[in-house]
Design an enzyme around this catalytic site. Structure first.
Site, PDB file in Angstrom:
ATOM      1  N   LYS A  20     -30.880 -46.010 -21.354  1.00  0.00           N
ATOM      2  CA  LYS A  20     -30.161 -45.434 -20.222  1.00  0.00           C
ATOM      3  C   LYS A  20     -30.009 -46.511 -19.157  1.00  0.00           C
ATOM      4  CE  LYS A  20     -30.853 -41.222 -18.760  1.00  0.00           C
ATOM      5  NZ  LYS A  20     -31.440 -40.004 -18.137  1.00  0.00           N
TER       6      LYS A  20
ATOM      7  N   ASP B 140     -35.412 -30.054 -14.837  1.00  0.00           N
ATOM      8  CA  ASP B 140     -34.015 -30.014 -15.299  1.00  0.00           C
ATOM      9  C   ASP B 140     -33.935 -29.466 -16.721  1.00  0.00           C
ATOM     10  OD1 ASP B 140     -31.278 -30.328 -15.003  1.00  0.00           O
ATOM     11  OD2 ASP B 140     -31.278 -32.408 -15.698  1.00  0.00           O
TER      12      ASP B 140
ATOM     13  N   GLU C  88     -24.754 -44.647 -17.914  1.00  0.00           N
ATOM     14  CA  GLU C  88     -24.448 -44.434 -19.325  1.00  0.00           C
ATOM     15  C   GLU C  88     -25.719 -44.514 -20.159  1.00  0.00           C
ATOM     16  OE1 GLU C  88     -22.785 -47.244 -17.795  1.00  0.00           O
ATOM     17  OE2 GLU C  88     -21.288 -45.848 -16.990  1.00  0.00           O
TER      18      GLU C  88
ATOM     19  N   SER D 245     -22.200 -40.588 -21.138  1.00  0.00           N
ATOM     20  CA  SER D 245     -22.090 -41.101 -19.777  1.00  0.00           C
ATOM     21  C   SER D 245     -22.126 -39.939 -18.809  1.00  0.00           C
ATOM     22  CB  SER D 245     -20.799 -41.908 -19.593  1.00  0.00           C
ATOM     23  OG  SER D 245     -19.665 -41.085 -19.788  1.00  0.00           O
ATOM     24  N   GLY D 246     -22.454 -40.242 -17.564  1.00  0.00           N
ATOM     25  CA  GLY D 246     -22.531 -39.220 -16.539  1.00  0.00           C
ATOM     26  C   GLY D 246     -22.328 -39.834 -15.174  1.00  0.00           C
ATOM     27  N   GLY D 247     -22.608 -39.054 -14.142  1.00  0.00           N
ATOM     28  CA  GLY D 247     -22.384 -39.528 -12.790  1.00  0.00           C
ATOM     29  C   GLY D 247     -23.296 -40.652 -12.364  1.00  0.00           C
TER      30      GLY D 247
END
EC number: 2.7.11.1
Length: 476
Positions: free
Chosen positions: A41, A137, A25, A20-22
């Site tokens: 995602k 990224d 999930e 999970s992230g900002g």
């Protein structure tokens, strides 16, 4: 709220959460029609509701789906369900290079293994660049290794989630800019300038530096300092971190050059130079100039884009920097208060502040303090406590000195360095003279000039200015 195991989403059956992230999930999910498991995602509802981000997400998912390469995680489908955007990708059953560093190689991976990983990722990036797509990224967390202990392991580059066309004016925004990204991002990306494949090459080199040494090229608990170092500090010599890697110094000096024109034209050129100097498979002539990847000429830089993107991205980082700055100056005040009492001893536990994926350990303040938003309130309801002459970001931001004066993040005349100043815009070269401490080695001009600015603007001694700037910048 995370999706429950066994529930269905857009026809997929959720097996378990992978991360999970900002923004949302990632789940391991069973495909609704095919006998396979994919990585699904799912973005948060508030992120999905952003019209501008929705359009960019769909555009970039389509771009990623057009890539077909053995070292790129494939994108199969995208859509929206119950107000949430989703994207269906290959599930890579294995690990990532962050986990490898943490679990097996905390002080850096063996050279041949790094060469293999970087070469695979370089080939994937150049493949995308030839199709006018950038990753934007590249970092250890996005390099996955399937079957890591098997001879037929696969190295794959994941998450073209902020991928974009070479001339796409979107890309780097506050929505997708993370602390992890800051550790590897090229200067032109941090500034919101035009990008080409050499921005990914810079990030790949920063990633290789991390894999070889166990930490990224620039590291500091304050992300604003990391950004300033990417923009103005000389590339660190990898031989200073690991002496046996000294032969790689010229390779990283070129790959981490501030100007794209001074870097390797292609990612594989960097990988070959790296492999050759490490004694593995590489290009024996790592100084040769290759032809750059053919891409369409990028669109002219948008002044509005720069004006909007850079402050938006770095305002987020400045919030994180506030707490660090406040703690540093509280500690400094305590140290000064303790100096007259020569026999007084203060013992405090260490605290660790992390900037993914590295960490920096610092002494805790001797006076109990709270963290997060409360730290910000300790200084001022709207501004951070800063040191005149210390590095700052973004340009044009404001802070408050320990005396309550307003400080401005301004450019030091004749340089690209931004420092805190009592004057706005460009800081004129200081006219004050200072006698260096005979016990101190001469400082480089990029460190000496801010000290003199501090002396001229605050009336403090050279030692006082040097110590305050040193603490704020994290210099030894």
């Amino acid at each position: 709220m995370p999706l429950a195991e066994g529930s269905t989403f857009a026809g997929f059956t959720i097996v378990r959460q992978l991360g999970s992230g900002g923004m949302g999930e990632v789940y391991l999910a069973r495909h609704p029609r095919l006998p396979r498991q994919d990585a699904l995602k799912v973005l948060r509802a508030d992120v999905s509701a952003d019209g501008e981000y929705r359009a960019r997400f769909n555009r970039e998912a389509d771009a990623a789906a057009s890539l077909w390469h053995p070292h790129i995680v494939a994108v199969h489908d995208r859509g929206e369900f119950d107000g949430q955007l989703w994207i269906d990708m290959d599930f890579v059953d294995g690990t990532d290079t962050v986990s490898l560093l943490r679990d097996r190689y905390p002080n850096g991976m063996p050279g041949p293994e790094v060469t293999e990983i970087i070469t695979a990722v370089a080939e994937a990036l150049d493949y995308a660049h030839e199709r006018r797509l950038l990753h934007r990224d590249v970092k250890p967390a996005n390099i996955l290794i399937a079957n890591p202990d098997s001879p037929d392991r696969r190295i794959m580059l994941a998450d073209f989630g902020i991928a974009g066309w070479v001339d796409d004016p979107s890309g780097l925004t506050a929505t997708n800019m993370t602390v992890g990204t800051v550790s590897y991002a090229a200067p032109e990306q941090l500034m919101g300038n035009e990008l080409d494949g050499r921005a990914d090459q810079y990030a790949l080199a920063a990633t290789a530096f991390h894999l070889l040494t166990g930490s990224p090229p620039f590291q500091h608990a304050n992300p604003a300092v990391v950004i300033s170092q990417h923009l103005s500090a000389s590339p660190p010599a990898i031989g200073d971190r690991v002496p046996e890697l000294t032969p790689l110094d010229p390779v990283f000096a070129k790959a981490l050059a501030k100007q794209p024109k001074d870097r390797y034209q292609r990612c594989v050129d960097f990988a070959r130079a790296l492999g050759h100097r490490l004694g593995g498979a590489g290009d024996p002539d790592d100084t040769r100039v290759s032809q750059p990847v053919a891409v369409a000429a990028p669109a002219k830089r948008s002044l509005l884009r720069t004006a909007v993107i850079v402050p938006a991205v770095l305002a987020m980082l400045l919030v994180m920097a506030v707490a660090v700055a406040v703690r540093e100056f509280q500690r400094a005040d305590d140290e000064r208060a303790a100096q007259p009492a020569r026999t007084r001893t203060t013992t405090s536990a260490g605290t660790t502040t992390s900037v993914a994926p590295a960490s920096t350990t610092r002494p805790a303040p001797t006076t109990p303090t709270t963290t997060g938003a409360a730290d910000t309130a300790t200084a001022s309801p709207t501004a951070a406590v800063v040191a005149i002459g210390a590095l700052c970001f973004p340009l044009g931001s404001t802070g408050t000195t320990k005396t309550g004066a307003t400080a401005y993040c301004s450019t030091l005349q004749g340089t690209n360095t931004t420092i805190w100043s009592l004057t706005e815009d460009t800081v004129a070269s200081p006219t004050v003279t200072a006698t260096a401490d005979p016990t101190e080695a001469p400082l480089p001009i990029e460190q000496e000039s801010p000290i003199r600015v501090c002396m001229q603007q605050t009336g403090q001694t050279r030692r006082e200015c040097r110590e305050e700037i040193r603490r704020s910048n994290g210099w030894p």
